[in-house]
Design a protein around this motif. Structure first.
Motif, short mmCIF file in Angstrom:
data_model
loop_
_atom_site.label_atom_id
_atom_site.label_comp_id
_atom_site.label_asym_id
_atom_site.label_seq_id
_atom_site.Cartn_x
_atom_site.Cartn_y
_atom_site.Cartn_z
N GLU A 1163 0.83 -1.21 0.00
CA GLU A 1163 0.00 0.00 0.00
C GLU A 1163 0.86 1.26 0.00
N ASP A 1164 1.99 1.26 0.77
CA ASP A 1164 2.77 2.50 0.86
C ASP A 1164 3.75 2.61 -0.30
N ARG A 1165 4.32 1.46 -0.69
CA ARG A 1165 5.27 1.58 -1.81
C ARG A 1165 4.83 0.64 -2.94
N ASP A 1249 7.58 5.27 -7.05
CA ASP A 1249 8.42 6.43 -6.68
C ASP A 1249 9.69 6.46 -7.54
N LYS A 1252 8.82 8.08 -10.75
CA LYS A 1252 8.68 9.54 -10.71
C LYS A 1252 10.04 10.22 -10.82
N GLU A 1328 -7.11 6.67 2.01
CA GLU A 1328 -6.08 7.37 1.22
C GLU A 1328 -4.72 6.72 1.44
N THR A 1329 -4.26 5.93 0.52
CA THR A 1329 -2.89 5.39 0.61
C THR A 1329 -2.20 5.73 -0.68
N ASN A 1330 -0.89 5.50 -0.71
CA ASN A 1330 -0.17 5.76 -1.95
C ASN A 1330 -0.77 4.95 -3.10
N LYS A 1333 -3.97 6.47 -4.39
CA LYS A 1333 -3.69 7.69 -5.18
C LYS A 1333 -3.26 7.31 -6.59
N GLU A 1334 -2.37 6.31 -6.64
CA GLU A 1334 -1.87 5.89 -7.95
C GLU A 1334 -2.99 5.32 -8.79
#
Length: 1792
Positions: A1163-1165, A1249, A1252, A1328-1330, A1333-1334
C-alpha cells in the motif's frame, strides 16, 4: 487598357464567327452585338458573344489534321519516357498518349518534368511509330477537307494587328532596369496586364491545325511586320514605340544594322566588316592564342557579330526578343511551344531561336532568377534540338555550332583568372575561377545541355569533328578548365575557411567537358586525332611541389580519343603519340594526382580541411570515375608502355616521395616525408603500380567484359539493389539502363535475394548478391580498390570474401586478396609489361623483400602483399625464351655496375647478391661492424665481382635515363626536370652525417621468398617443393588449392610458377631447400626498432584483451536478453493447478527495473507495470461482410462506412436514446468501438516512486527525444519500449485463487440472492494510501488517453453513468482486442497470446475499484429483471431483449467475482432468448407457423425448458400477439436463402449468436482466475467454452450432436420470464414497429478488421489520385494522401483544409483512428503513420520488379503491391505495435 484590348481582340474576331452565313445575316448579327455590348449592362451581349465564339471554335476544329499531340506542359507535370520507342533520349509522352499506346514489356519510366516539356506522340523524328497512341497513329491529313477560304479570312486580317498591339504593349512596358535595382516588379505588372491577350493567343493555338497555320503566316510574314512596325508613318505613338524598341536593342549591347544592309539576305561578311567588334577576346588572350596565320581567323571575326548583331524581320522574331527581355514568362513560352506542331512554324521558330541564342545567354548571365530562366530556356530548346533533321538544318544554315561554341567561350571569359599551376615565366595560361556565381550556380547548364543534345546527332557531331576552326575554339574552351581549382598543401596552419568550390569544379568538368566528349566519342570515326594532341600538350608543365589539381580535361580528351582510335578505328598507336619528351611531360600531372591521392589518404593534407578529402572521393566516385581516374590511368599506361621502364618506375617512387625508404639499411633519412607517413605512401606507390599493370579497362577488354568486371567489383563490396547498381556502374560504353547486356550480365554474376521484413522492423529491399563461382573465380581486389570511395569498402569486400571461403570450406584462416588472371593485352600496349622486367623494379622488390624479412620499420603486410602481386604479374607476363636466358649467363661480364644480369624477372629471381654498399647515418648499427674482407664470391653462377658492392640510387638512375633520352645541353634538361631536394646527395646539413657502409646480403629473390615462407609459417624449413612428391604439379597449369589462401599460399604459388618457367629456378629452389636454413641470427635491435616492436606487441595484446571483453559482454547481453524476454510477469508466478486443499498463496514478487530491488507491491510503496495506453478504433473497423473493401480508384467506387461495427453501434445507441431513459440506455449498450483505450505492457515493473524520479531526470535531459516527457511519455528503462503510464499492481497474489473455490453446495437461487445483496452495498473507496492515489491517477491517464467525444455518450454531461460505461468499455475493449489478436476465436487456447505481457489482471483491479463506487439506479436494476418476475410496466427502461449482451450487465462480473458462474448462467438465459427472438424475426411466415406447431407438441416433455424448439415456438407465439410480425417490410430481415430453415442451420445460428459472449467471458475468467483456456477444433468451440465456464454439467455426454440449449439453467421458470420479456417488446412495437424489429436483430458475428484492399499496380492509384481535386478548395493538392483504413482522400500539409490549426491528415487520424492514421502518400508511394502527436515514415508496400521501393517516384518504374509487407502493416495496425516496431518518430506539430 488590357481589358479593352481583350474585348477588342474578341470583338475583332467576332465577325469570323458567322462567316458561313449570308453577308446580310452577318451585318445584322454584328449590329445587334454592338448594340448589346455598348449598353451599360452588357452581360447578355457578352453571353451571346461567347456562344458565337464557341460555335466558331467548333467550326475551325473540324479542320484539324492533328497528326501530332504537341501537348505542352510546365514544371512538375507527370510525363512518361519509353526508351524502347524513343529515337532521341529526350523523347517524352503525356500520360494520355502513353496509356493509349502499347508499351507492354518496354523499358519506360514515369517522371516529374523539371523544366517543362511537350508530348512527342506522332513525331516520327523523335520516336518510333510503333509507340504512337491510337489517336496519332493514323495520318489523318489525307481525309481532312480543305479549309473554306472565308472561314479564316477575318482571322488573317485581325491577327497581325492584334499581335502588333501586343508587341507595342511589350515595348511600352519595358524599362531598362537600373544598375542596382532589378525591376522585376514592373515587368511582372506589364505581364499581368497582358495575361488575357496571351491566353487568347494560347486558346487560338488549341483550335487546331487550321488556326495554327494562320498564326504561322501572320508571325512569319515579313511584309506585314515591315508595314506595321517601321515607325515611319505619321502616327506618333508608333514612332515612340519604335524608338523604345531601338533603345532596348542598344541597351542590350546589340546593334541594329543600317537600312542598306537590312532587306538583302544579311550577308555575314558585310555585317562583320561594318560591325565586328574587335578585341572580343583580347582582354584575356584566350583567342589571341590562335595564330594570326590561321586560315580560320577570318571566320572567327564573323563570330564577333554573333554576339552583337540582331535584326528582326518578322513578328515572331521580335516576339521572341521581348520574351527574352522579360526573362521568359511562362505564358509566352507555352504559347510559342503550342505552335510547334505546325511544321513551317517549327523551322522558322528554330531559326529565330538560334539567331537569338547569344542574346538569350547574355540575358541569362545577368538574370537574378537564373534557375527559373534556365528551366524555361531548356523547355524550349529541348523541343527544337532533339529533332536530328532540324538540328542538321540549322547547323548548316545558321551556323548553330559556331554560335554555341562562341557563346560558351563568351560566358566563361568573364570569370577567368591567371593559372598558378606553374612558374611565372610560362604564365600565359588562364583558368576559370570556380568561386564565380556562373560556375557555382551552374548557370551555364542550359547551354551545355543544348550542346550535348545536338552532339548526340551523328550528322552534327561529324560536322563538328571535321571543322578545324571549331575544334580549335572548342579546345580553347576546354583549356579554361585545365588546372582549375588548384589545391596547395597547407604545411603550418589549418585553413581558416574551407572553400567548397570543388563542387563547382567537378560539376563543370563533368558537364561542360566530359559529357560533350562522350557525345563525340560515341560517333567518333575521325582518322586524325593529331590536332587535339598538339593543343592538349600546350599546358602540360611540371607541377610545383605540394600542389595538385584534379582537373585535366585536355589530358582526358586526349586519352579517350587515343583509346577510341586504337580500339575502334584500328589506328597505329605510335602514329598518334608525340615524342618521348612530350610523353614525359604528359605523364607528370596525372601521376601527381595519383601521388596526391595517397598523400590525402595518409592524412598529409589534413590542414586543408575536409574538402580535400571530398575532392579525392569525388575523383573516384562512380559518376566521375570514367571521366576522371580511368582516362588518367589509361594515359599513364600509354606513357609507361612507350617510355623507358627504369625512368618510369623511378619517377613513380620519386613522386610518391618514398625513394629514401628503399635502402637495405635499417635506418635512413627521408628529407621529404615524415616517418609516420612513409608506410602508407609506400603502400600507395605499390598499389598504384599494381593497378597500372593489371588494369585492362582500355587495354583490350570488350564492353561486356568491362561491364562484368565493374558489376562484380560493386557486388563484392556490398549486396546492391538493382537501381544502385545501375547508378554505380558508369554507363560509358553506350550501355543504357535496362539494356539487354546489363540484365544478362547481372543474371550471370548475381543471385537475387527477395525483399524481406526483418523482425526488428527494418524493411529490406530486393538485393543482388554475388554467386559463389564469382567469389571463387572473378573477385578482383584491384578493381575493388580502384572503385572504392571509402577505404572501408575494400575491407568490406575482403570480409565478405573471407566469409565465403569459410562457408564453402575452401580456406579457414584470414585470406590475402586473391591473384586474378588478366585478359590479354591489346598488341599496341605490349610495352607496358616491360615495367615488370626492368632492373629498377627488381631492385625495389628485392630491397623490400629483404627489409620485410629483417623486420625493418614502416613495412606492413599490405606492402608484402603488393610486392608478391608484382612478382606474380612479372612471372605471368614473362616473354624471354628459357634457352636464350641460359646462354646469356655465360656471356661477357657486361653487368659490372648493375645488380642484376638481365632484365627478365625469371632469371633475375635466382641471381644472388652478395654485398651492398649503403649510405647510412653514422648512428646506424651497420656502421659499427667491420667491413667484410674481400671474400670470394658465392657459387651459383653469380658473376658478381667480389670487391664491388652494389650501390643504387633511383634518382641518379632517373637522371641518367632522362639524359640519354634527351641529348641536349645540360642546362635545358635541368630546366625541364628541376633538381629535387629529395635526392640523397644534397641532404641538408642539419641532419646527421651520412657514411657509407657495406652490408653482406648473400640472398636472391628466390631465397628471400623461401625464408619468408618460413617466417610466415613460423616453422623452420616449412617450404618443401611440391613437385618432388607429385610431378603432375608442374604439368597442369591451374591448381585450385593455390587459388585462395594467405601469404604462405601466395609464396608457394609464386615459387611453383618460377619453377614452372625455368629449369634453373626449379633446381635452385631445390638446392636452397636442401641446405637446412640456419636459424636467422638474432638481430641487434636498435632502440627505435625495439619501440616499434613493443608497440606492435602492445597493440596485439590490447586487441586480444578487447576481443575477450567483447566476447564476455556479448554473453552477458545474451543472458540478459533471455531473461528480459522472460521477465517473470504477474500471472505466471504461481502454478495454476486448482486444488481444494491449497497451501496459502504466496504474495507476488516484482523486480523494479530502476533500483533493481525485488519485493511485493504494498500500500505505501506500490509497484507498477510499465504500460502504453492508446486510443484505438480498430474494433470499430470490423465489418459484417466477408468481401474485403477495396480502395476506390474510380469516381463510382466510393466507400460509405455504414457497415462498420462502429457505425452500427452508433445507430443502435441513438435509437435507444430516442425512446428510452438515458441512464438505462447507457447500461444497455457497449461503447469503445471507436476511441476505446487499449492497454499493453512490455512486462517490466518498477516502483512508482522510482518511476517519478526517472521522469524527473528525463525532463531535465536536454537531448532531443522522440517522445514528449510532458505528456508522461517515456521509454521502459530496461527494454526501451515506448510507454506513457504505470499501472499499479494490487497487493497480494495476482490471481483470485481463494475466490475460485466454488461454494458448490449452494443452489443458484441462494447465489442470486447474495449477488443482489452485494449490489445493494456501494463499495467504499479504500482509505487514502499511496496505492489508492496511484489508482486514481492511472484512471485519469486512461481517461485522457482518448478524446472527450469517445467518453461522453450521455445526454446529460458528466453523468456518473457515463464514467461507469467508459470504465466498463475499457475492460471490454481490451478483451475484444485480445480476441482479435487470437484470430477471432479461442480454438488455440493456452495462455494469452500476449503471453507473459498481459496486464489485464491489474487493469481489472483498477477498474473494479472505481466501478464499485457507483450505485446502480435502484428502480432499474438489470439483475432483478433477469432473476425475478416483476410486475413493472415502466416504459422508459430499455427492454431486456434489446440490451447489448456484452454490456454493463456484465458489470456484475467485475464487482463480484465470487459468483462468476452463477452470473454467467443467468446472463446466458437472456442471451439465448435474444437469439431466439432475432431468429424468429428472420424466419418467413410459413417457417414461423411450422416451428410454432412443432414446438407446441413438445412443450409438455420433461426437459422442455432446455429444448430450443419448444422455446422458439413459445417466443414466436408470445411475440405474435403484438404487431412485430405484421409489417410487410419483414422480408428484408429474412434470410437470403430461399430454403426453409433446417434444425441444423437453426442450431448453427443460435451457436454463432452466443459464441462472442462465451469467448469474451472465457477470456475474462482466464484473466481473473488464471485458468488456462483449453484448445479445441473450430466446430467444438461452443461446447468446450460452455463447459469451461461451468454452463454444462460435468457429466454431459457428447455422443449425439451438441445442442446449445442444454447449457440453459433458468433461475425462474423459463416460460414465465420469457413471457415477461416478450410483453415489453409487444408494448413497444405497438408504437414503433420498424425500430422494434431493428433493435431485436443484433449482428454479433463481426469479421476481423482489415485495411483496404489495394490494387496490384501502383499506377492505377497514382493516375486516379494525383489529379483528384480536394473537396474543400477544389484545387489539386500538392501532396495528396489517402487513408488506408477508410479510403478518405486528404491533403497532406494542405493549408486549405486546416481547421483550428490542425492540418487535414492529423484531423482525420483523430476522427478515423482515434489518433492513429495510416496514409498512403500518392506522390511518394510511401506510407506515413500518425500516432497521436508523432509521425513516422513506415516505408512502401509497392515495390518494383526488382523488389525495391521507389520513394518519391524518382525512378518512375512500374510498382507492384508486395502482399507480405501489406500484411505486416495490417498486423502492426491490429496489434497496436507501431510505437514499438518503428524507430524513427518525430513530432508533427499538427502540420501534416
Amino acid at each position: 487598357m488590357a481589358a479593352s484590348a481583350a474585348v477588342g481582340g474578341s470583338q475583332a474576331s467576332q465577325p469570323e464567327v458567322s462567316a458561313q452565313g449570308p453577308a446580310l445575316d452577318k451585318a445584322a448579327t454584328a449590329a445587334h452585338l454592338k448594340a448589346a455590348l455598348s449598353r451599360p449592362d452588357n452581360r447578355a451581349g457578352a453571353e451571346e458573344l461567347r456562344a458565337l465564339l464557341e460555335r466558331f471554335c467548333a467550326a475551325v476544329r473540324a479542320y484539324d489534321p492533328a497528326a501530332l499531340c504537341g501537348l505542352v506542359w510546365t514544371a512538375n507535370f507527370v510525363a512518361y519516357r519509353c526508351r524502347t520507342c524513343g529515337i532521341s533520349p529526350c523523347m517524352s509522352l503525356c500520360a494520355e498518349c502513353f496509356h493509349q499506346g502499347d508499351h507492354t514489356g518496354h523499358d519506360f519510366n514515369m517522371f516529374r518534368s523539371q523544366a517543362g516539356g511537350a508530348c512527342d506522340c506522332g513525331d516520327s523524328n523523335v520516336m518510333r511509330e510503333s509507340g504512337f497512341c491510337k489517336r496519332h497513329q493514323i495520318k489523318s491529313s489525307s481525309n481532312i477537307p480543305c479549309v473554306p477560304k472565308d472561314l479564316l479570312m477575318m482571322s488573317e486580317f485581325v491577327l497581325p494587328r492584334f499581335i502588333f498591339c501586343l508587341i507595342q504593349y511589350l515595348r511600352e512596358g519595358y524599362n531598362e532596369p537600373a544598375a542596382d535595382v532589378p525591376s522585376e516588379k514592373d515587368l511582372n505588372k506589364v505581364l499581368q496586364l497582358l495575361e488575357p491577350q496571351i491566353s487568347f493567343l494560347e486558346d487560338l493555338t488549341k483550335m487546331g491545325g487550321a488556326m495554327r497555320s494562320v498564326l504561322t503566316q501572320v508571325l512569319t510574314n515579313q511584309q506585314n511586320y515591315k508595314d506595321l512596325t517601321s515607325g515611319l508613318g505619321e502616327n506618333s505613338c508608333a514612332k515612340k514605340s519604335h524608338e523604345k524598341y531601338l533603345i532596348a536593342l542598344k541597351s542590350s549591347g546589340l546593334t541594329y544594322p543600317e537600312d542598306k544592309l537590312v532587306y538583302g539576305m544579311q550577308d555575314p561578311s558585310a555585317a562583320s566588316s561594318t560591325l565586328a567588334v574587335q578585341g572580343f577576346a583580347s582582354g584575356t588572350g584566350a583567342l589571341g592564342q590562335v595564330d594570326s596565320s590561321d586560315e580560320n581567323s577570318a571566320g572567327k571575326c564573323v563570330d564577333q557579330s554573333i554576339m552583337d548583331v540582331l535584326k528582326h524581320k518578322s513578328f515572331l522574331e521580335e516576339l521572341l526578343f521581348w520574351t527574352i527581355k522579360y526573362e521568359f514568362p511562362q505564358k509566352m513560352v507555352t504559347f510559342l511551344l503550342n505552335m510547334l506542331p505546325d511544321q513551317e512554324y517549327k523551322v522558322a521558330f528554330t531559326k529565330t531561336f538560334v539567331q537569338h541564342y547569344a542574346f538569350i545567354m547574355k540575358t541569362l548571365k545577368k538574370s537574378h532568377e537564373s534557375d527559373t530562366m534556365s528551366n524555361r530556356i531548356v523547355h524550349i530548346s529541348v523541343q527544337l534540338f532533339s529533332n536530328e533533321e532540324l538540328a542538321r538544318q540549322v547547323t548548316e544554315e545558321c551556323q548553330l555550332l559556331d554560335i554555341m561554341v562562341t557563346v560558351l567561350l563568351y560566358m566563361m571569359e568573364s570569370c577567368l583568372i591567371k593559372s598558378e599551376l606553374q612558374d611565372e615565366e610560362n604564365s600565359l595560361h588562364v583558368v576559370v575561377n570556380c568561386g564565380e556565381a556562373l560556375l557555382k550556380n551552374n548557370t551555364y547548364w542550359p547551354l551545355v545541355s543544348d550542346f550535348i543534345n545536338i552532339l548526340s546527332h551523328q550528322s552534327v557531331a561529324k560536322r563538328f569533328l571535321e571543322d578545324h576552326g571549331l575544334l580549335v575554339t572548342w579546345m580553347n574552351f576546354v583549356s579554361f578548365f585545365q588546372g582549375m581549382n588548384l589545391n596547395k598543401r597547407e604545411l603550418n596552419e589549418h585553413v581558416e575557411f574551407e572553400s567548397q568550390t570543388y563542387y563547382a569544379a567537378f560539376a563543370a568538368e563533368l558537364e561542360a567537358c566530359a559529357q560533350p566528349m562522350w557525345g563525340l566519342l560515341s560517333h567518333c570515326k575521325v582518322r586524325e586525332t593529331q590536332e587535339y594532341t598538339r593543343n592538349v600538350v600546350r599546358y602540360c608543365l611540371e607541377p610545383a611541389p605540394n600542389q595538385v589539381t584534379f582537373h585535366l580535361p585536355l589530358h582526358r580528351y586526349y586519352a579517350m580519343f587515343v583509346s577510341k582510335a586504337v580500339k575502334c578505328q584500328e589506328l597505329d598507336l605510335d602514329s598518334v603519340l608525340p615524342d618521348q619528351e612530350m610523353l614525359m611531360k604528359l605523364m607528370i600531372h596525372p601521376l601527381q594526382i595519383q601521388a596526391s591521392l595517397a598523400e590525402i589518404h595518409s592524412n598529409m593534407w589534413v590542414r586543408n580541411g575536409l574538402q580535400i578529402k571530398g575532392q579525392a572521393m569525388t575523383y573516384v566516385q562512380s559518376h566521375f570515375c570514367n571521366s576522371m581516374i580511368d582516362p588518367d590511368i589509361y594515359l599513364l599506361q600509354v606513357c609507361a608502355s612507350r617510355l623507358d621502364p627504369d625512368y618510369f618506375i623511378s619517377s613513380v617512387f620519386e613522386r610518391f616521395k618514398v625513394v629514401d625508404l628503399l635502402t637495405m639499411a635499417s635506418q635512413h633519412q627521408n628529407t621529404v616525408l615524415d616517418a609516420e607517413h612513409e608506410r602508407s605512401m609506400l603502400e600507395g606507390a605499390l598499389t598504384f603500380l599494381v593497378i597500372l599493370l593489371s588494369l585492362r579497362l582500355h587495354l583490350g577488354m570488350s564492353d561486356d567484359e568491362i561491364l562484368r568486371a565493374e558489376m562484380v567489383a560493386q557486388l563484392c563490396m556490398n549486396d546492391r539493389t538493382h537501381s544502385s547498381l545501375l547508378d554505380l556502374i558508369s554507363f560509358k560504353n553506350g550501355i543504357v539502363p535496362g539494356s539487354y547486356s546489363f540484365e544478362s550480365v547481372l543474371s550471370a554474376v548475381a543471385d537475387f535475394k527477395a525483399p524481406v521484413f526483418e523482425p526488428g522492423g527494418s524493411m529490406q529491399q530486393g538485393m543482388y548478391t554475388p554467386k559463389a563461382e564469382v567469389w571463387d573465380q572473378e573477385f578482383d581486389p584491384v578493381m575493388v580498390i580502384l572503385r572504392t570511395v571509402y577505404r572501408r569498402d575494400v575491407q568490406s569486400a575482403m570480409d565478405r570474401y573471407t566469409a565465403f571461403l569459410k562457408q564453402s570450406g575452401k580456406f579457414p584462416g584470414n585470406p590475402w586478396p586473391p591473384y586474378k588472371k588478366r585478359t590479354p593485352l591489346h598488341p599496341s600496349y605490349k610495352g607496358l609489361m616491360r615495367l615488370l622486367h626492368c632492373k629498377t623494379l627488381h631492385i625495389v622488390l628485392f630491397t623490400l623483400l629483404y627489409k620485410i624479412l629483417m623486420d625493418h620499420q614502416n613495412l606492413s603486410e599490405h606492402v608484402l602483399c603488393m610486392v608478391l602481386y608484382l612478382i606474380e604479374l612479372g612471372l605471368e607476363n614473362s616473354t624471354e625464351d628459357e634457352l636464350d636466358e641460359e646462354a646469356s649467363v655465360g656471356g661477357p661480364e657486361r653487368c659490372h655496375d648493375s645488380w642484376f644480369p638481365g632484365t627478365n624477372l625469371v632469371s633475375n629471381m635466382r641471381h644472388f647478391i652478395n654485398y651492398v654498399r649503403v649510405r647510412v647515418p653514422e648512428t646506424a648499427p651497420e656502421v659499427k661492424r667491420d667491413s667484410p674482407a674481400s671474400t670470394s664470391s658465392d657459387s651459383l653462377g653469380s658473376l658478381q665481382n667480389s670487391g664491388t658492392a652494389q650501390v643504387f640510387s633511383l634518382v641518379a638512375e632517373r637522371r641518367k635515363k632522362f639524359q640519354e633520352i634527351i641529348n641536349r645541353s645540360s642546362s635545358e634538361a635541368n630546366q625541364v626536370v628541376r633538381p629535387k631536394t629529395s635526392s640523397k646527395w644534397s641532404a641538408p646539413g642539419s641532419a646527421p652525417q651520412l657514411t657509407t657502409a657495406i652490408l653482406e646480403i648473400k640472398e636472391s629473390i628466390l631465397s628471400l621468398l623461401i625464408k619468408l615462407h618460413h617466417k610466415l609459417s613460423g616453422k623452420q624449413n616449412s617450404f618443401y617443393p611440391p613437385w618432388l612428391d607429385d610431378i603432375e604439379v608442374l604439368i597442369q597449369p591451374e591448381i585450385p588449392k593455390y587459388n585462395h589462401g594467405d601469404g604462405i599460399t601466395a609464396v608457394e604459388r609464386i615459387l611453383l610458377k618460377a619453377a614452372l618457367q625455368s629449369r634453373m629456378n626449379k633446381r635452385i629452389i631445390e638446392e636452397i631447400c636442401r641446405k637446412v636454413t640456419p636459424p636467422v641470427p638474432p638481430k641487434k635491435i636498435t632502440s627505435a626498432e625495439k619501440k616499434t616492436l613493443d608497440k606492435e606487441e602492445r597493440r596485439q595484446k590490447a586487441r586480444e584483451r578487447q576481443q575477450k571483453l567483447l566476447a564476455e559482454f556479448a554473453s552477458r547481453q545474451k543472458s540478459f536478453m533471455e531473461t528480459a524476454m522472460d521477465v517473470d510477469s504477474p500471472e505466471n508466478d504461481i502454478p495454476m493447478e486448482i486444488t481444494t486443499a491449497e497451501p496459502p498463496v504466496s504474495e507476488a514478487v516484482y523486480d523494479c527495473v530502476i533500483c533493481g530491488q525485488s519485493g511485493p507491491s504494498s500500500e505505501d510503496r506500490p509497484t507498477g507495470l510499465v504500460v502504453l495506453l492508446q486510443a484505438s478504433s480498430v474494433l470499430g473497423q470490423c465489418r459484417d461482410n466477408v468481401e474485403p473493401k477495396k480502395l476506390p480508384i474510380t469516381e463510382e467506387e466510393q466507400i460509405y462506412p455504414w457497415d462498420t461495427c462502429a457505425a452500427v453501434h452508433d445507430v443502435r445507441l441513438s435509437l435507444l436514446q430516442r425512446y428510452f431513459k438515458d441512464s438505462s440506455c447507457l447500461l444497455a449498450v457497449s461503447v469503445g468501438w471507436e476511441g476505446g483505450v487499449y492497454v499493453q505492457t512490455c512486462g517490466h515493473t518498477l516502483h512508482i516512486d522510482c518511476h517519478k524520479s526517472y521522469m524527473e531526470s528525463l525532463r531535465n535531459d536536454q537531448v532531443l527525444q522522440g517522445f514528449s516527457v510532458d505528456k508522461g511519455e517515456f521509454t521502459c528503462p530496461l527494454c526501451r519500449q515506448f510507454a506513457n503510464s504505470v499501472l499499479p499492481c494490487y497487493p497480494g497474489s495476482n490471481v483470485e485463487k481463494n475466490l475460485w473455490q466454488r461454494p458448490s453446495n449452494k443452489s443458484v437461487q441462494d447465489l442470486i440472492k447474495e449477488v443482489e445483496e452485494l449490489q445493494g452495498r456501494p463499495g467504499a473507496f479504500p482509505s487514502e494510501t499511496n496505492l489508492s492515489k496511484e489508482m486514481e491517477s492511472v484512471m485519469k491517464d486512461i481517461k485522457n488517453a482518448t478524446q472527450k467525444k469517445y467518453r461522453d455518450y450521455s445526454k446529460t454531461p458528466g453523468s456518473p453513468d457515463n464514467d461507469f460505461l467508459f470504465m466498463y468499455s475499457v475492460a471490454r475493449t481490451n478483451l475484444e482486442l485480445e480476441l482479435i489478436h487470437r484470430g477471432g476465436n479461442l480454438c488455440l487456447g493456452g495462455a494469452s497470446t500476449a503471453g507473459k505481457r498481459s496486464c489485464l489482471n491489474q487493469l481489472f483491479h483498477v477498474l473494479a475499484l472505481h466501478m464499485r463506487l457507483y450505485t446502480i439506479d435502484s428502480e432499474y436494476n438489470p439483475w432483478k429483471k433477469l432473476t425475478h418476475l416483476v410486475e413493472d410496466r415502466n416504459q422508459t427502461q430499455v427492454i431486456q431483449l434489446y440490451s447489448h449482451l456484452h454490456s454493463p450487465i456484465n458489470t456484475v462480473l467485475f464487482t463480484i467475482p465470487y459468483h462468476f458462474t452463477c452470473i454467467v448462467k443467468v446472463l446466458f438465459t437472456l442471451l439465448y432468448t435474444q437469439a431466439l427472438a432475432a431468429l424468429s424475426v428472420k424466419c418467413s411466415e410459413e417457417d414461423r407457423s411450422a416451428w410454432k406447431h412443432i414446438g407446441a407438441l413438445k412443450k409438455s416433455t420433461c426437459d422442455a425448458e432446455k429444448s430450443y424448439e419448444v422455446l422458439l415456438s413459445f417466443v414466436i407465439s408470445e411475440l405474435s400477439k403484438g404487431k412485430l410480425y405484421h409489417e410487410e417490410g419483414t422480408q428484408e430481415y429474412a434470410m437470403v436463402s430461399p430454403i426453409a430453415w433446417s434444425p441444423e442451420s437453426m442450431e448453427k445460428y443460435l451457436q454463432d449468436f452466443c459464441l462472442p459472449f462465451l469467448r469474451i467471458t472465457s477470456l475474462l475468467q482466464h484473466h481473473l482466475f488464471g485458468e488456462d483456456l483449453p484448445s479445441c477444433q473450430e466446430e467444438e468451440e461452443f461446447s468446450v467454452l460452455a463447459s469451461c465456464l461451468g454452463l454444462l454439467p460435468a457429466f454431459y455426454q457428447t455422443e449425439h450432436p451438441f445442442i446449445s440449449a442444454s447449457c440453459l439453467d433458468w433461475p425462474v421458470p423459463a416460460f414465465d420470464i420469457i413471457t415477461q420479456w416478450c410483453l415489453e417488446i409487444k408494448s413497444f412495437t405497438e408504437r414503433h414497429v420498424e425500430q422494434g424489429k431493428a433493435l431485436l436483430i443484433q449482428e454479433s458475428r463481426w469479421k476481423l478488421p482489415h485495411l483496404l484492399q489495394l490494387p496490384e499496380n501502383y499506377n492505377t492509384i497514382f493516375q486516379y489520385y494525383h489529379r483528384k481535386t480536394c473537396s474543400v478548395c477544389t484545387k489539386v493538392p500538392k501532396d495528396p494522401a489517402v487513408c488506408l483504413v477508410c479510403g478518405t482522400f486528404v491533403c497532406l500539409k494542405g493549408l486549405c483544409c486546416k481547421q483550428q490549426s490542425y492540418c487535414e491528415c492529423v484531423l482525420h487520424s483523430q476522427n478515423c483512428g482515434a489518433g492513429t492514421g495510416i496514409f498512403l502518400l500518392i506522390n511518394a508511394s510511401v506510407i506515413i503513420i500518425i500516432r497521436g502527436h508523432r509521425f513516422c515514415l513506415w516505408g512502401s508496400v509497392y515495390l518494383d520488379a526488382h523488389g525495391e521501393e521507389d520513394r518519391d517516384l524518382r525512378r518512375g518504374k512500374p510498382l507492384y503491391i508486395c502482399k507480405e509487407r501489406y500484411k505486416v502493416l495490417e498486423q502492426q495496425w491490429i496489434s497496436h505495435t507501431f510505437d514499438h516496431i518503428n524507430k524513427r518518430w518525430g513530432p508533427h506539430y499538427n502540420g501534416l
